[in-house]
Design an enzyme around this catalytic site. Sequence first.
Site, PDB file in Angstrom:
ATOM      1  N   GLU A 170       0.914  -0.992   0.178  1.00  0.00           N
ATOM      2  CA  GLU A 170      -0.109  -0.335   0.138  1.00  0.00           C
ATOM      3  C   GLU A 170       1.478   0.900   0.197  1.00  0.00           C
ATOM      4  OE1 GLU A 170      -3.929   1.483   1.975  1.00  0.00           O
ATOM      5  OE2 GLU A 170      -2.269   0.831   3.309  1.00  0.00           O
ATOM      6  N   GLY A 304       2.942   2.008  10.686  1.00  0.00           N
ATOM      7  CA  GLY A 304       2.799   1.605  12.689  1.00  0.00           C
ATOM      8  C   GLY A 304       2.222  -0.363  12.432  1.00  0.00           C
ATOM      9  N   GLU A 307      -2.904  -3.686   6.968  1.00  0.00           N
ATOM     10  CA  GLU A 307      -3.690  -4.661   6.730  1.00  0.00           C
ATOM     11  C   GLU A 307      -3.574  -5.525   5.571  1.00  0.00           C
ATOM     12  OE1 GLU A 307      -5.949  -1.449   4.660  1.00  0.00           O
ATOM     13  OE2 GLU A 307      -4.104  -1.451   6.452  1.00  0.00           O
ATOM     14  N   ASN A 308      -2.809  -6.359   5.685  1.00  0.00           N
ATOM     15  CA  ASN A 308      -2.812  -7.305   4.133  1.00  0.00           C
ATOM     16  C   ASN A 308      -3.956  -8.106   4.233  1.00  0.00           C
ATOM     17  OD1 ASN A 308      -0.145  -6.362   3.249  1.00  0.00           O
ATOM     18  ND2 ASN A 308       0.708  -6.987   5.272  1.00  0.00           N
ATOM     19  N   GLU A 341      -6.207  -2.936  11.970  1.00  0.00           N
ATOM     20  CA  GLU A 341      -5.634  -4.286  11.725  1.00  0.00           C
ATOM     21  C   GLU A 341      -7.233  -4.993  10.778  1.00  0.00           C
ATOM     22  OE1 GLU A 341      -3.412  -2.750   9.301  1.00  0.00           O
ATOM     23  OE2 GLU A 341      -3.732  -0.784  11.320  1.00  0.00           O
TER      24      GLU A 341
END
Length: 889
Positions: A170, A304, A307-308, A341
């Site tokens: 991302e 930080g 979220e894969n 996440e």
Amino acid sequence: MFGLLLVLCVLLPPSPGAQIPNQGQPKHPPIATNGERFPWDQMRLPQTISPLHYDLTIHPNLTTQDFTGVVRISLDVHEDTSAVILHAKQMEISNVLLLAPEGARPLKVLEYPGFHQLALISDSVLTKGRKYEVQLEFAANLSDSFHGFYKSSYRTSSGEVRTLASTQFEATFARGAFPCFDEPAFKANFTVQIIREPRHIAVSNMPKVKTVVLPGDLLEDHFDTTVKMSTYLVAYIVSDFLSVSRTTQHGVKISIYAVPEKINQTAFALDAAVKLLDFYDDYFDIPYPLPKQDLAAIPDFQSGAMENWGLTTYRETGLLFDPDKSSASDKLSITKVIAHELAHQWFGNLVTMEWWNDLWLNEGFAKFMEFISLDITYPELHVDDFFLNKCFEAMEVDSLSSSHPVSTPVENPTQIQEMFDDVSYDKGACILNMLRDFLTPEAFEIGIIRYLKRYSYQNTVNSHLWESLTDVSDEWVCFWYSDDELDVRAIMDTWTLQEGFPLVTVEVKGREVRLSQERFLRTDDHSLTEGFLWQIPLTYMTSASNTIHRFLLKTKSDVLYLPEEVEWVKFNVNMSGYYMVHYAGDGWNSIIKLLQHNHKALSGNDRASLIQNVFQLVSVGKVSLDTALELSLYLSNETEIMAVTRGFGELVPLYKLMEKRDMTGYIVELFRDLIDQQQWSDSGSVSERVLRSYLLLFACFMNYEPCVRKAIQLFSQWKESDGTVSLPVDVSMAVFVIGARTPEGWDFLFEKYRNSLQMSLKSRYKSAMAISPLQDKLHLHGEVMKTQDLPDVVVSVAKNPRGYKLAWDFLRASWVTLVKKCVSATVHDEGLFSCLFFDSLTEETGSQMRCIQQTYETIEDNIRWTDTNLPLLQSWLNKRSRRATHEDL
């Protein structure tokens, strides 16, 4: 993605030798690297072809730090075309084939680095409706930034350096790892194979289904096919990590991965992930669609967390927890980032924004759901005590003319990367919270579940969310809202499609309450406030009633009537709305009287919002500084964390602007009783413990003698024991700050920093050393400190009176390197040199970045504030000093 929100800007490196244009179309026809005309002239990919499935094989070599691969992409052709346009960045492409029913044939390849695009040219037309595949072989170096497929390393306790490779795709970095259609709307399924040495393991989004032995003592792991998803969510890691696992009540296997020597710090994260995934499964009424969810702690990681889908990645400080050495705030922040996440597995992964202009649909929702989920799953964390600060942080940026709408047109990667800011995250969360309060929590929950179910595995825009909420809101809101039909989209478009936020001015005349709205903007140019109008869900309460009254302000001004005259009125109850309030006439005096005589008549959030509002109104000339300072006097009786920390948040900058003169004594005196009440222990609720850490650190930093004396005693005992004596975790930061004031203490902390494997402890060592008054100790230690930690350290040193010149010199000297490395860097400074420096930047080195414009505005605002208010501040402090002396006599 959970960004580095303490740092102002995230810098994106341009392509070497190619300047990223500002717009989505080049000034001249694009020319490929071979000199031919490139067949596409837009930054965004054409809609003629979309991918259906990727079969991807990757072979990283951690010794030579490069990788090779092959990708086969199944295509759906929507219009006749002879060119397949897709993304690839800084990689060698070879053996490109079109696989058609009639056989395989080579394709001509053109490359246009300016847009990171490849054109695969066929000598015959690809026909609409027919299925084709393209196959490309590729090779590249592992990235030495924190994006794409990049190298990471860590040092064992014995001093051995071990290497791993991880991904961060991302927003626009999958194209640096494999050729792909690297835009969020081009969703597809992915089947991944990874070739590795036996000493490593490989993990990806899906579970491993088999391992094949290859020649050359290599293994090839085959992973199951993913659900339909965007390229930026693809992930894989090759490492020597160990893992621990548990299964949720819904049958999902949760695993935490970390370097071997830190695997014993994963128990808390494992418990939290299991509990939170189960919560979301039930709350959204949509089963988590994958069989597993991995959480991996990466030694080198810029943001930080990420979220894969099925393989979320984190900074080590965002995942690892030691119950004996981590603080209450560590527990809170780790739980929040995991909640963030995992919320993305639905908001972002299952339902994805169509384009990056609506990034807030991902990030605002994930930030908002941190607080919704933890309020229910971890009530002992009292997460509500901390939400309001997100709105204050967003307003700080959103009150500048260089802010941007929550939903903003973006085209190129630099503009996209700039969307990962306080506006997308924190403002997004705050306007969702306002909408939830307006519609009722029940209607809001039904609406967002409907949104998620309706658009699962699809892409959305703002209006899709508003339609889903409007569908249910009429049934729920009518009990108080009796106007014409409620139009959620009309309301929320005013909050998402224009930048900034409103200032509501309230003037009470008997039973009549006159209301007006304008944009709150810290600038001298009043023309910039014109033309803005919001539909504002107002809430208010009065001295005559604790009932929360509601009123939707749609116009520039309006009047409402109270059933009786009142002593005071408080608008924006609990600051559930994203707006400020100015009490005109005698309004502020009424509020000040209330706070001085019975401050608990208002909630802690109400009191915090009043503090923030009144001091911010000083900066735009709506309220005199005397009025704000008189209101602050009530803080001597304040005990709740949000109001106390907001008081510090508004008063400490005044202390800095005064170059420490006189304000030190005032602030310490204001909070002296509360500071003296603090125990040097780890007792109490999370909010009490976080407040204790804050107060004692502040008191020691301000040289409050009882605090300094106790900290010296504890540091001496700890140092004499070689760090084996256990310090109360919540007060350790105050102790380390005092210890770092001597050369011997600083050196001892530095040695502990070098050798510690406990991440939150390392973070406290680092912070204490960075704010030491020992100027010769403030030089950066690049061979010890990871590059990912540089932004925080630069910020801390820059805030240090003895270090700001060192930080500024370092930033100027390292700017180009930082840009290329893509490390976040603060650019705030209050002097002339910064203006000269930023004037010298080119577009390639960041001159057009929004944060540069925000820096200019902040500098100008500080100068304007100081010119107007410094004499008033000095006069008020002098009067107060004389008054105190007279009372003593």
